[in-house]
Design a protein around this motif. Structure first.
Motif, PDB file in Angstrom:
ATOM      1  N   SER A   1      -0.336  -7.407  -6.228  1.00 18.85           N
ATOM      2  CA  SER A   1      -1.066  -6.168  -6.464  1.00 18.85           C
ATOM      3  C   SER A   1      -0.601  -5.117  -5.469  1.00 18.85           C
ATOM      4  N   PHE A   2      -1.031  -3.894  -5.686  1.00 19.14           N
ATOM      5  CA  PHE A   2      -0.706  -2.813  -4.776  1.00 19.14           C
ATOM      6  C   PHE A   2      -1.858  -1.823  -4.785  1.00 19.14           C
ATOM      7  N   CYS A   3      -1.955  -1.024  -3.736  1.00 21.60           N
ATOM      8  CA  CYS A   3      -2.980   0.014  -3.655  1.00 21.60           C
ATOM      9  C   CYS A   3      -2.337   1.373  -3.478  1.00 21.60           C
TER      10      CYS A   3
ATOM     11  N   TRP B   1      -7.256   3.290  -4.899  1.00 16.87           N
ATOM     12  CA  TRP B   1      -7.347   2.408  -6.055  1.00 16.87           C
ATOM     13  C   TRP B   1      -6.316   1.312  -5.974  1.00 16.87           C
ATOM     14  N   CYS B   2      -6.732   0.108  -6.346  1.00 13.08           N
ATOM     15  CA  CYS B   2      -5.813  -1.027  -6.401  1.00 13.08           C
ATOM     16  C   CYS B   2      -5.474  -1.304  -7.854  1.00 13.08           C
TER      17      CYS B   2
ATOM     18  N   ASP C   1       0.849  -1.189   0.000  1.00 10.45           N
ATOM     19  CA  ASP C   1       0.000   0.000   0.000  1.00 10.45           C
ATOM     20  C   ASP C   1       0.884   1.238   0.000  1.00 10.45           C
ATOM     21  N   PHE C   2       0.501   2.231  -0.793  1.00 15.88           N
ATOM     22  CA  PHE C   2       1.222   3.497  -0.867  1.00 15.88           C
ATOM     23  C   PHE C   2       0.259   4.628  -0.575  1.00 15.88           C
ATOM     24  N   ARG C   3       0.720   5.658   0.101  1.00 18.18           N
ATOM     25  CA  ARG C   3      -0.114   6.809   0.422  1.00 18.18           C
ATOM     26  C   ARG C   3       0.641   8.073  -0.028  1.00 18.18           C
ATOM     27  N   PRO C   4       0.512   8.442  -1.309  1.00 22.18           N
ATOM     28  CA  PRO C   4       1.223   9.615  -1.834  1.00 22.18           C
ATOM     29  C   PRO C   4       0.502  10.920  -1.480  1.00 22.18           C
ATOM     30  N   ASP C   5       1.176  12.022  -1.714  1.00 23.64           N
ATOM     31  CA  ASP C   5       0.574  13.331  -1.481  1.00 23.64           C
ATOM     32  C   ASP C   5      -0.608  13.578  -2.410  1.00 23.64           C
ATOM     33  N   ASP C   6      -0.507  13.124  -3.651  1.00 27.69           N
ATOM     34  CA  ASP C   6      -1.575  13.330  -4.639  1.00 27.69           C
ATOM     35  C   ASP C   6      -1.983  11.968  -5.213  1.00 27.69           C
ATOM     36  N   PRO C   7      -2.943  11.288  -4.579  1.00 26.22           N
ATOM     37  CA  PRO C   7      -3.317   9.942  -5.024  1.00 26.22           C
ATOM     38  C   PRO C   7      -3.775   9.868  -6.480  1.00 26.22           C
ATOM     39  N   ALA C   8      -4.568  10.820  -6.938  1.00 26.02           N
ATOM     40  CA  ALA C   8      -5.067  10.777  -8.312  1.00 26.02           C
ATOM     41  C   ALA C   8      -3.919  10.858  -9.320  1.00 26.02           C
TER      42      ALA C   8
END
Length: 118
Positions: free
Chosen positions: A108-110, A99-100, A68-75
């Motif tokens: 897989s990753f999200c 989103w996965c 799982d990743f939580r970036p500053d700008d997910p979109a």
């Protein structure tokens, strides 16, 4: 003293191609590009690494590893990662909103949305 986390080993049908994809996706450097051990790290002298190794069999059951990743700008991150060979596989639910995606024949990753208070 606790042990240091050295690397995470990822079984792959094509370790070089998969390692290159993750290096690009995560902005990592390649520290070993052999066909039988392809390793990437945050920097040459930083841990942990991701080590991609060949396995003869293709994946046949569900993932045992999910990143799982939580970036500053997910979109923007989802748009960037939806490169050739990556496909969106659904909406994240149990780990948060996001989103996965799946890289062919791999784990897989999200990409998760911003953490909400409470």
């Amino acid at each position: 003293m606790a042990p240091e986390w050295d690397q995470l080993v990822v079984d792959a049908a094509d370790p070089v191609a998969l390692g290159r994809w993750w290096a690009e996706a995560l902005g990592r450097v390649v520290v070993n590009d052999a066909a039988d051990e392809y390793e990437i790290r945050p920097a040459p002298d930083r841990l942990p690494g991701l080590l991609f190794v060949p396995v003869p069999e293709l994946k046949t059951v569900g993932n045992r590893l999910h990143l799982d990743f939580r970036p500053d700008d997910p979109a923007a991150e989802v748009a960037r990662l939806l490169a050739p060979g990556t496909r969106r596989s659904g909406r994240a639910s149990s780990r948060g909103r996001g989103w996965c995606s799946r890289v062919p024949r791999t784990t897989s990753f999200c990409v998760l949305e911003e953490r909400r208070p409470g």
